[in-house]
Every structure is written in structure tokens, then in C-alpha cells.
Design a protein around this motif. Sequence first.
Motif, PDB file in Angstrom:
ATOM      1  N   SER A   1       0.790  -1.183  -0.023  1.00  0.00           N
ATOM      2  CA  SER A   1      -0.019  -0.013  -0.002  1.00  0.00           C
ATOM      3  C   SER A   1       0.731   1.387   0.121  1.00  0.00           C
ATOM      4  O   SER A   1       0.649   2.355  -0.613  1.00  0.00           O
ATOM      5  N   ARG A   2       2.078   1.451   0.673  1.00  0.00           N
ATOM      6  CA  ARG A   2       3.061   2.264   0.772  1.00  0.00           C
ATOM      7  C   ARG A   2       3.626   2.473  -0.651  1.00  0.00           C
ATOM      8  O   ARG A   2       3.501   3.838  -1.064  1.00  0.00           O
TER       9      ARG A   2
ATOM     10  N   LEU B   1       2.424   1.637  -3.747  1.00  0.00           N
ATOM     11  CA  LEU B   1       1.193   2.154  -4.493  1.00  0.00           C
ATOM     12  C   LEU B   1       0.865   3.695  -4.090  1.00  0.00           C
ATOM     13  O   LEU B   1       0.715   4.265  -5.090  1.00  0.00           O
ATOM     14  N   LEU B   2       1.022   4.243  -2.921  1.00  0.00           N
ATOM     15  CA  LEU B   2       0.481   5.349  -2.482  1.00  0.00           C
ATOM     16  C   LEU B   2       1.764   6.218  -3.011  1.00  0.00           C
ATOM     17  O   LEU B   2       1.671   7.491  -3.513  1.00  0.00           O
TER      18      LEU B   2
ATOM     19  N   ALA C   1       3.969   5.634  -5.550  1.00  0.00           N
ATOM     20  CA  ALA C   1       3.717   5.745  -6.998  1.00  0.00           C
ATOM     21  C   ALA C   1       2.644   6.821  -7.318  1.00  0.00           C
ATOM     22  O   ALA C   1       2.944   7.594  -8.392  1.00  0.00           O
ATOM     23  N   VAL C   2       1.479   6.693  -6.929  1.00  0.00           N
ATOM     24  CA  VAL C   2       0.333   7.482  -7.176  1.00  0.00           C
ATOM     25  C   VAL C   2       0.692   9.068  -6.936  1.00  0.00           C
ATOM     26  O   VAL C   2       0.571  10.004  -7.574  1.00  0.00           O
ATOM     27  N   ILE C   3       1.557   9.462  -5.753  1.00  0.00           N
ATOM     28  CA  ILE C   3       1.832  10.694  -5.383  1.00  0.00           C
ATOM     29  C   ILE C   3       3.106  11.177  -6.331  1.00  0.00           C
ATOM     30  O   ILE C   3       2.910  12.280  -6.883  1.00  0.00           O
TER      31      ILE C   3
ATOM     32  N   MET D   1       3.413  10.245  -9.610  1.00  0.00           N
ATOM     33  CA  MET D   1       2.732  10.396 -10.869  1.00  0.00           C
ATOM     34  C   MET D   1       2.115  11.758 -10.915  1.00  0.00           C
ATOM     35  O   MET D   1       2.003  12.459 -11.768  1.00  0.00           O
ATOM     36  N   GLY D   2       1.389  12.020  -9.714  1.00  0.00           N
ATOM     37  CA  GLY D   2       0.613  13.478  -9.671  1.00  0.00           C
ATOM     38  C   GLY D   2       1.449  14.574  -9.847  1.00  0.00           C
ATOM     39  O   GLY D   2       1.209  15.640 -10.308  1.00  0.00           O
TER      40      GLY D   2
END
Length: 114
Positions: A6-7, A9-10, A12-14, A16-17
Motif C-alpha cells: 500500500s505504501r 502504491l501510494l 507511485a500515485v503521489i 505520478m501526480g
Amino acid sequence: MEKQGSRALLAAVIGMGVLLFIGSLVLVGVLVHRMMHPQASLPHTVAATPAIPHEEGEYGSLMLDEPAGTRIESVTVRPDGMVVAALAGGDRAGRIIIWDPAGRRIVARLVLAP
């Protein structure tokens, strides 16, 4: 173990943002820069055509079969040395001719609908 995924993935999402935000800023900056500093169109060079000796003058004469009352609206020289002339009047619809001074001939005619 699930918390580790989860960390990641979080993160990676941050990441990419942040990249999307920076890319958007760069795009807006480029657009603003181009609007504030418009690039001039590339200069066209016209190749000089040598004068062709002719008994009626330096370039010779060119006869247009246009009716009386025809007037030249505009003249433009193309980059390849051809001359484009817009004609009007003379009891005809508007027309455009492309003239080749080197060859002393009309290359093309375009008749515009009335």
C-alpha cells in the motif's frame, strides 16, 4: 506485508501526480512564452531569374486575354519566383493567374464563382 504494498502504491500515485502537475506547468509556460514572443515566419528567398533577351524588351511581352475593364487587385511573388495576381472586373468573375516570368507564360488560371 499488505501495508508495504500500500505504501509503494501510494508513493507511485503521489509521484505520478507530481509529474503530471509539473508537466502541466511546463506546458502552460511554453504556451504563454509562445504567445508573448511570436516567431516571425521564415523569410522566403526568391531565386533571381536571369533576364531572357527578347526583341520587345528585357523580359519580352506577355499578352493576357482579359476583357477591357479588368483590374489587378493584388500581386504576390511566390518563393519559387512565380507571380500570383488576383484580377477582377471586365464583366467576368474574379480570377487568379500564376505567371512564370522566366518562361514568359501563364502557368495556371483559377476562376472564382460569382
